[in-house]
Design a protein around this motif. Structure first.
Motif, PDB file in Angstrom:
ATOM      1  N   ARG A  91      -2.120   5.961 -22.190  1.00  0.00           N
ATOM      2  CA  ARG A  91      -1.542   6.160 -20.859  1.00  0.00           C
ATOM      3  C   ARG A  91      -1.982   5.070 -19.893  1.00  0.00           C
ATOM      4  NH1 ARG A  91       1.746   6.610 -18.753  1.00  0.00           N
ATOM      5  NH2 ARG A  91       1.133   7.664 -16.858  1.00  0.00           N
ATOM      6  N   ALA A  92      -3.115   4.454 -20.139  1.00  0.00           N
ATOM      7  CA  ALA A  92      -3.595   3.386 -19.259  1.00  0.00           C
ATOM      8  C   ALA A  92      -2.742   2.125 -19.404  1.00  0.00           C
ATOM      9  CB  ALA A  92      -5.053   3.073 -19.566  1.00  0.00           C
ATOM     10  N   VAL A  93      -2.081   1.951 -20.544  1.00  0.00           N
ATOM     11  CA  VAL A  93      -1.329   0.709 -20.771  1.00  0.00           C
ATOM     12  C   VAL A  93       0.158   0.920 -21.039  1.00  0.00           C
ATOM     13  CG1 VAL A  93      -3.341  -0.568 -21.578  1.00  0.00           C
ATOM     14  CG2 VAL A  93      -1.926   0.664 -23.229  1.00  0.00           C
ATOM     15  N   LEU A  94       0.578   2.166 -21.317  1.00  0.00           N
ATOM     16  CA  LEU A  94       1.979   2.431 -21.616  1.00  0.00           C
ATOM     17  C   LEU A  94       2.531   3.497 -20.677  1.00  0.00           C
ATOM     18  CD1 LEU A  94       1.679   2.746 -25.506  1.00  0.00           C
ATOM     19  CD2 LEU A  94       2.612   0.796 -24.251  1.00  0.00           C
ATOM     20  N   GLN A 123       7.571   4.896 -22.842  1.00  0.00           N
ATOM     21  CA  GLN A 123       7.201   4.053 -23.986  1.00  0.00           C
ATOM     22  C   GLN A 123       6.507   4.874 -25.066  1.00  0.00           C
ATOM     23  OE1 GLN A 123       5.009   1.224 -21.600  1.00  0.00           O
ATOM     24  NE2 GLN A 123       6.412  -0.417 -22.204  1.00  0.00           N
ATOM     25  N   ILE A 124       5.595   5.730 -24.659  1.00  0.00           N
ATOM     26  CA  ILE A 124       4.883   6.584 -25.620  1.00  0.00           C
ATOM     27  C   ILE A 124       5.883   7.520 -26.298  1.00  0.00           C
ATOM     28  CG2 ILE A 124       3.160   8.409 -25.885  1.00  0.00           C
ATOM     29  CD1 ILE A 124       1.662   7.060 -23.501  1.00  0.00           C
ATOM     30  N   ILE A 182       2.855  14.667 -23.975  1.00  0.00           N
ATOM     31  CA  ILE A 182       2.118  13.447 -23.617  1.00  0.00           C
ATOM     32  C   ILE A 182       1.180  13.734 -22.461  1.00  0.00           C
ATOM     33  CG2 ILE A 182       2.352  11.117 -22.671  1.00  0.00           C
ATOM     34  CD1 ILE A 182       5.065  11.002 -24.274  1.00  0.00           C
ATOM     35  N   ARG A 183       1.674  14.411 -21.446  1.00  0.00           N
ATOM     36  CA  ARG A 183       0.830  14.754 -20.294  1.00  0.00           C
ATOM     37  C   ARG A 183      -0.337  15.645 -20.705  1.00  0.00           C
ATOM     38  NH1 ARG A 183       5.902  15.748 -16.396  1.00  0.00           N
ATOM     39  NH2 ARG A 183       6.145  13.598 -15.680  1.00  0.00           N
ATOM     40  N   ALA A 184      -0.068  16.618 -21.563  1.00  0.00           N
ATOM     41  CA  ALA A 184      -1.123  17.528 -22.013  1.00  0.00           C
ATOM     42  C   ALA A 184      -2.182  16.765 -22.814  1.00  0.00           C
ATOM     43  CB  ALA A 184      -0.536  18.657 -22.852  1.00  0.00           C
TER      44      ALA A 184
END
Length: 62
Positions: free
Chosen positions: A37-40, A44-45, A56-58
């Motif tokens: 999450r720091a780079v994408l 994108q993920i 993804i958030r969880a």
């Protein structure tokens, strides 16, 4: 053992292996998601993993 019984057992064993493999992949994703999450972006993920934005958030919040 007849052919049907052998096929059922083989498919069952394959399902167990796949379930274990998927569980391991989910654990790995949970471990790396904060860094991802720091780079994408979420999008994108999502496109790389097929995960929902909510998942993804969880995973990223852990």
């Amino acid at each position: 053992m007849d052919e049907i019984t052998q096929r059922v057992r083989a498919v069952g064993a394959r399902r167990r292996r796949l379930r274990e493999e998927l569980a391991a992949a989910d654990r790995e994703l949970r471990d790396i998601m904060p860094a991802a999450r720091a780079v994408l972006t979420h999008e994108q993920i999502r496109s790389h993993t097929g995960l929902s934005i909510q998942t993804i958030r969880a995973y990223a919040s852990r």
